[in-house]
Design a protein around this motif. Structure first.
Motif: not given
Length: 184
Positions: A69-73, A77-89, A98-106
């Motif tokens: 979903t984040a990649r699609y947005a 051309g949407f700026h995108t906020v991904v939010e959640g608890i999202m445990y690291a493990d 996602l951060v590595r693949d994003h061409r813009g500012v992350s």
């Protein structure tokens, strides 16, 4: 998995993680309010609980759905906020990819809120049904102290940072304060 570039040099990706009741959704809403249109919010709770109605567990389908979903947005051309608890493990690999693949500012942020403050913040939520369903015992069971992503990917925001100040910081550090919204 091979790298697949996503978004453009102009798109901004912001990841906001933290324990339950740490302020993630409020920050995402504040960013959208401050920025305007053309800012997508990809919420873990929305995709995991509402769309898929699944438990948060290792390898769960929502992990991939959040990434897709984040990649699609971003690709749209949407700026995108991904939010959640999202445990690291559980979510760390997807978020790092996602951060590595994003061409813009992350920019990634971890809201470091102590358990006692978590209880206090949760008690202020206006949703009576949620308050009756999510108890202090739940919050205690879900709580993970400083569950940071590996590699220093995140900036830590402590509990003393006011909501407006945190939104201003993220707007500035991500560059959202220097790009114009698109009225779609």
């Amino acid at each position: 998995m091979p790298s697949t570039s996503v978004g453009t040099e102009e798109t901004r990706l912001v990841v906001v993680r933290g324990n339950s009741a740490s302020g993630k959704s409020s920050i995402a809403a504040g960013l959208r309010e401050r920025f305007g249109r053309n800012l997508a919010i990809v919420g873990q709770d929305t995709l995991r609980r509402d769309v898929l109605r699944e438990h948060d567990r290792p390898g769960a389908a929502n992990i991939g759905l959040i990434g897709v979903t984040a990649r699609y947005a971003l690709d749209a051309g949407f700026h995108t906020v991904v939010e959640g608890i999202m445990y690291a493990d559980r979510y760390g690999t997807m978020l790092a990819d996602l951060v590595r693949d994003h061409r813009g500012v992350s920019r990634c942020y971890y809201l470091d809120v102590p358990l006692t403050e978590t209880f206090a913040r949760h008690a202020t939520k206006g949703d009576a049904a949620l308050l009756s369903q999510v108890t202090d015992d739940h919050l205690r069971d879900w709580y993970r102290e400083r569950d940071l992503l590996p590699g220093g990917l995140e900036s830590v925001v402590d509990a003393t940072s006011a909501l407006a100040d945190t939104v201003t910081r993220i707007m500035r550090e991500s560059g959202l304060d220097r790009v114009r919204p698109v009225d779609r």
